[in-house]
Design a protein around this motif. Structure first.
Motif, PDB file in Angstrom:
ATOM      1  N   LEU A 604      38.446  40.559  37.612  1.00 36.16           N
ATOM      2  CA  LEU A 604      39.750  41.209  37.455  1.00 36.16           C
ATOM      3  C   LEU A 604      39.593  42.727  37.453  1.00 36.16           C
ATOM      4  CD1 LEU A 604      42.656  40.195  37.137  1.00 36.16           C
ATOM      5  CD2 LEU A 604      42.369  40.374  34.656  1.00 36.16           C
ATOM      6  N   ALA A 605      38.553  43.213  36.772  1.00 39.34           N
ATOM      7  CA  ALA A 605      38.332  44.656  36.697  1.00 39.34           C
ATOM      8  C   ALA A 605      38.007  45.238  38.064  1.00 39.34           C
ATOM      9  CB  ALA A 605      37.205  44.952  35.713  1.00 39.34           C
ATOM     10  N   LEU A 606      37.220  44.525  38.867  1.00 44.21           N
ATOM     11  CA  LEU A 606      36.867  45.020  40.195  1.00 44.21           C
ATOM     12  C   LEU A 606      38.085  45.052  41.120  1.00 44.21           C
ATOM     13  CD1 LEU A 606      33.422  43.250  40.687  1.00 44.21           C
ATOM     14  CD2 LEU A 606      33.819  45.692  40.346  1.00 44.21           C
ATOM     15  N   VAL A 607      38.945  44.031  41.011  1.00 43.04           N
ATOM     16  CA  VAL A 607      40.186  44.023  41.800  1.00 43.04           C
ATOM     17  C   VAL A 607      41.061  45.206  41.411  1.00 43.04           C
ATOM     18  CG1 VAL A 607      42.325  42.765  42.256  1.00 43.04           C
ATOM     19  CG2 VAL A 607      40.152  41.532  42.186  1.00 43.04           C
ATOM     20  N   ALA A 608      41.236  45.409  40.097  1.00 43.61           N
ATOM     21  CA  ALA A 608      42.055  46.525  39.620  1.00 43.61           C
ATOM     22  C   ALA A 608      41.444  47.862  40.033  1.00 43.61           C
ATOM     23  CB  ALA A 608      42.191  46.446  38.102  1.00 43.61           C
ATOM     24  N   PHE A 609      40.128  47.956  39.952  1.00 42.05           N
ATOM     25  CA  PHE A 609      39.448  49.195  40.301  1.00 42.05           C
ATOM     26  C   PHE A 609      39.646  49.532  41.776  1.00 42.05           C
ATOM     27  CE2 PHE A 609      35.532  51.626  41.293  1.00 42.05           C
ATOM     28  CZ  PHE A 609      35.694  52.660  40.383  1.00 42.05           C
ATOM     29  N   ALA A 610      39.539  48.520  42.645  1.00 37.75           N
ATOM     30  CA  ALA A 610      39.769  48.749  44.079  1.00 37.75           C
ATOM     31  C   ALA A 610      41.200  49.215  44.320  1.00 37.75           C
ATOM     32  CB  ALA A 610      39.489  47.471  44.863  1.00 37.75           C
ATOM     33  N   GLY A 611      42.161  48.606  43.609  1.00 33.30           N
ATOM     34  CA  GLY A 611      43.553  49.024  43.741  1.00 33.30           C
ATOM     35  C   GLY A 611      43.763  50.460  43.295  1.00 33.30           C
ATOM     36  N   VAL A 648      42.600  42.976  29.630  1.00 30.38           N
ATOM     37  CA  VAL A 648      42.863  41.883  30.568  1.00 30.38           C
ATOM     38  C   VAL A 648      44.358  41.637  30.705  1.00 30.38           C
ATOM     39  CG1 VAL A 648      42.620  39.405  30.917  1.00 30.38           C
ATOM     40  CG2 VAL A 648      40.641  40.756  30.255  1.00 30.38           C
ATOM     41  N   VAL A 649      45.090  41.599  29.586  1.00 31.89           N
ATOM     42  CA  VAL A 649      46.539  41.371  29.625  1.00 31.89           C
ATOM     43  C   VAL A 649      47.232  42.487  30.405  1.00 31.89           C
ATOM     44  CG1 VAL A 649      48.633  41.258  28.222  1.00 31.89           C
ATOM     45  CG2 VAL A 649      46.588  40.004  27.510  1.00 31.89           C
ATOM     46  N   ALA A 650      46.793  43.732  30.168  1.00 31.66           N
ATOM     47  CA  ALA A 650      47.401  44.866  30.867  1.00 31.66           C
ATOM     48  C   ALA A 650      47.144  44.784  32.368  1.00 31.66           C
ATOM     49  CB  ALA A 650      46.848  46.171  30.303  1.00 31.66           C
ATOM     50  N   MET A 651      45.904  44.429  32.759  1.00 35.49           N
ATOM     51  CA  MET A 651      45.598  44.318  34.182  1.00 35.49           C
ATOM     52  C   MET A 651      46.400  43.200  34.834  1.00 35.49           C
ATOM     53  SD  MET A 651      41.513  45.107  34.703  1.00 35.49           S
ATOM     54  CE  MET A 651      40.926  44.075  33.376  1.00 35.49           C
ATOM     55  N   LEU A 652      46.502  42.042  34.168  1.00 38.14           N
ATOM     56  CA  LEU A 652      47.284  40.936  34.723  1.00 38.14           C
ATOM     57  C   LEU A 652      48.745  41.326  34.889  1.00 38.14           C
ATOM     58  CD1 LEU A 652      45.780  37.885  32.794  1.00 38.14           C
ATOM     59  CD2 LEU A 652      45.578  38.354  35.233  1.00 38.14           C
ATOM     60  N   ALA A 653      49.296  42.020  33.885  1.00 36.31           N
ATOM     61  CA  ALA A 653      50.704  42.425  33.947  1.00 36.31           C
ATOM     62  C   ALA A 653      50.933  43.412  35.090  1.00 36.31           C
ATOM     63  CB  ALA A 653      51.128  43.027  32.615  1.00 36.31           C
ATOM     64  N   LEU A 654      50.058  44.404  35.214  1.00 42.61           N
ATOM     65  CA  LEU A 654      50.238  45.429  36.236  1.00 42.61           C
ATOM     66  C   LEU A 654      50.016  44.877  37.646  1.00 42.61           C
ATOM     67  CD1 LEU A 654      48.429  48.325  34.353  1.00 42.61           C
ATOM     68  CD2 LEU A 654      50.858  48.261  34.949  1.00 42.61           C
TER      69      LEU A 654
END
Length: 669
Positions: A604-611, A648-654
């Protein structure tokens, strides 16, 4: 021979080997040395293992001899009479360096530290010869660092250069050593030139590099590239995604980032440009993907063997714990490629321009057999060196049988069975000879780099520099792990300016390893993997990004712009090691629920980081969301379960909000 069949020698120097056109004697000598080296290692791996100094001494002697045949004194210049005379002297010195120790080994051991004047003279000859070979085959950077290490050991009140000791800062000062003591340490002991780095290069690394050369000569490169294109070519950004997959498969064999770039990149970069990627983007993608080949099992650019030797853990354990992080790295590059393709509205290639999966597998399925055999034998716990030997024999067998079968079918249909079979045997023998020579040439740079790294490691051990460096690291970081890791990154970048990846890892782990394990509490395996991953950044990080420079030459782009792009795509090199430092369960193992939780977090962190980096995922990401995602990514590294859950909750929400924005935009259109 296949058009994919030549992996160039990995070198950080400014020139490639001079093939000496027209010089039949040099070409013959080059072939004899290369083939002899490969046959020697096959004998030691599968028939009769040799003693430590016998194996390493013969290996180094033949490697140095091959180096002075391959490389001239100056780049791009024809060897004149003076150069030929110099190289002849160095060739003899190379033979003396390796074979003196082998021939007089029993006498040297019996003297037990009482060296003769001849021992010291030969030791000095070997040190100078290794440094000159490094200048030619690896580059001036590593040579200068090796020479500085020698001068540092001689500086001090009791050393050969006492006046120089007055210039050393208090923390770096030491008693100094005589030339005799230093030469004996570097040549006659197990902690110098013939130490562990060269030992790994002379055993495990060479046999697997030879296996990779055989795969290349028999056409495996074309097979893997075609397979990657057939699997991803129709998708958005298909050629770029194929570059990622092909580099993963090729890199797991060759273990060389630059070799990956020039083999797979020669086909993928032009197709990426044709599809719409900017030249710098295409080169950056290839460089980042090819760099991942050095962290991809089983070879890992010699890293897996070195880590196994330093940590005293089984090689198979190193491979197993490295698979998931390597897949995460390639997934990150793959995601960057997909995001760019979606942002720019790219399409895939038409099916008529792509190979079919069924046809590719039908024409090259037998390449998978020796790889499966290799994995199976490793799982059984057989020595990696013996496994490499069996894999080579298996590959020769399946490739030979396939060639004979094709010749049999052709001969039956054309009515000239005997001629076709004889031609197949002749062609197969030629390819085998080419592979034996190519394997030795491909292993040349890493072997010489390991020899020079042995000089540096020997000096560090003799002077106590490792403990002093660790003390400086603790003082500068103030005992904070995050600051210490930042210092490791900076040190890896500085070393990467002049050292190839393998040498950079060896030097860095000797300097910072004790502090990471003893003072900051990292496990030995995590510390080694961290340093090994950070040592890769010299291939993709400006101002000296060797992999990116090679890709820029193919893409026709500016080197610095390509370096910046490769640095962006390779961000997983920094984030993934940071994650397993703060979440070592990913490497060390633990309860399954906790493993799954940490795996979910890092994905999840890598996906968010790429975004965050691209400002786009499912749709364009506003600035405030990018800032919030950045904070959420940082939160998961905080050593608190509450912070992890909040992140994790913040990344899923965003990310859900971004997906919803994409869906709304599609419905409005």
């Amino acid at each position: 021979m296949s058009q994919y069949s030549a992996i160039p020698i990995q070198t950080t120097g400014s020139w490639q080997p001079q093939a000496l056109p027209g010089n039949r004697f040099s070409l013959t000598l080059m072939a004899v040395l290369g083939i002899g080296l490969s046959l020697f290692h096959l004998y030691g791996a599968g028939i009769q293992p040799l003693g430590l100094f016998y194996q390493r001494g013969i290996h180094l002697g033949l490697m140095l001899m091959l180096c002075f045949v391959l490389f001239g004194p100056r780049p791009g210049q024809t060897r004149g009479p003076l150069a030929i005379a110099l190289d002849t002297v160095l060739f003899v010195a190379a033979a003396l360096s390796g074979f003196y120790l082998v021939y007089f080994l029993d006498d040297i051991v019996n003297r037990a530290g009482f060296w003769t004047r001849t021992d010291i003279v030969v030791a000095c000859i070997c040190i100078v010869t290794v440094l000159e070979a490094s200048r030619r085959a690896v580059g001036t950077g590593l040579t200068i660092i090796g020479a500085v290490a020698i001068v540092y050991a001689l500086a001090g009140s009791r050393g050969a250069l006492p006046w120089l000791g007055d210039w050393l800062p208090g923390l770096l000062s030491h008693r100094g050593y005589s030339l005799d003591r230093l030469a004996a340490q570097l040549y006659l002991g197990q902690e110098g030139i013939f130490g562990l780095p060269l030992g790994v290069a002379a055993t495990f690394v060479f046999i697997f590099v030879l296996f990779g050369a055989l795969l290349e000569v028999t056409g495996a490169g074309k097979f893997f590239i075609d397979l990657a294109f057939s699997a991803t070519g129709r998708q958005r950004g298909g050629p770029a995604k194929a570059a990622v997959l092909a580099s993963a498969s090729m890199g797991s064999i060759s273990g060389s980032a630059i070799a990956n770039v020039v083999t797979t990149g020669a086909f993928t970069i032009p197709l990426m440009k044709k599809l719409g990627y900017r030249p710098a983007q295409a080169g950056g993608i290839e460089a980042a993907a090819s760099t991942g080949g050095q962290i991809m099992p089983p070879l890992m650019g010699a890293g897996a063997f070195l880590i196994a030797e330093y940590t005293r853990l089984p090689y198979l354990d190193i491979v197993k714990v490295s698979i998931f992080p390597a897949l995460l790295y390639f997934a990150t590059v793959y995601l960057f490629v997909h995001i760019i393709a979606v942002k720019q509205g790219m399409k895939g290639l038409p099916g008529s321009e792509l190979p079919q999966v069924r046809q590719v597998l039908a024409s090259g399925w037998y390449f998978l057999a020796p790889l499966l055999l290799l994995v199976y034998l490793l799982v059984l716990g057989i020595s990696p060196m013996r496994v490499g030997f069996y894999a080579i024999v298996g590959l020769i067998g399946v490739a030979g049988l396939n060639g004979l079968w094709l010749a049999y079918r052709q001969g039956r249909s054309e009515g000239r069975l005997r001629q076709c079979l004889l031609q197949a045997v002749r062609d197969g023998f030629i390819k085998l000879i080419q592979a034996l020579e190519l394997g030795a040439r491909n292993a040349l740079a890493v072997s010489i780099a390991c020899a020079v790294a042995g000089i540096i490691v020997g000096v560090v051990g003799l002077t106590g520099l490792g403990l002093k460096f660790s003390s400086m690291m603790i003082a500068f970081s103030g005992g904070h792990l995050l600051l210490a890791l930042l210092l490791v990154i900076i040190a890896s970048l500085i070393l990467g300016l002049g050292l190839p990846v393998t040498a950079s890892y060896i030097v860095l782990i000797v300097l910072v390893g004790p502090a990471l394990t003893n003072e900051f509490g990292l496990s030995l395996l995590v510390a080694h993997l961290l340093v090994f991953w950070y040592s890769q950044d010299s291939n993709v990080t400006p101002p000296v990004a060797l992999g990116a420079f090679a890709a820029a030459a193919i893409a026709g782009s500016k080197t610095m712009e390509t370096s910046v792009q490769s640095w962006k795509f390779a961000k997983g090199l920094y984030l993934i090691p940071l994650f397993f430092v703060f979440n070592p369960i990913i490497i060390e193992g633990g309860p399954l629920p906790l493993l799954l939780w940490n795996g979910l977090i890092v994905i999840l962190a890598l996906v968010a980081f790429a975004g965050v980096i691209e400002g786009y995922l499912f749709a364009a990401i506003p600035i405030w969301q990018r800032l919030a995602l950045t904070a959420a990514v940082i939160a998961i590294f905080y050593p608190s379960l509450t912070a992890e859950i909040v992140g994790v909750v913040a990344m899923l929400a965003l990310l859900s909000l971004n997906a919803l924005a994409s869906r709304n935009a599609e419905s409005n259109n």
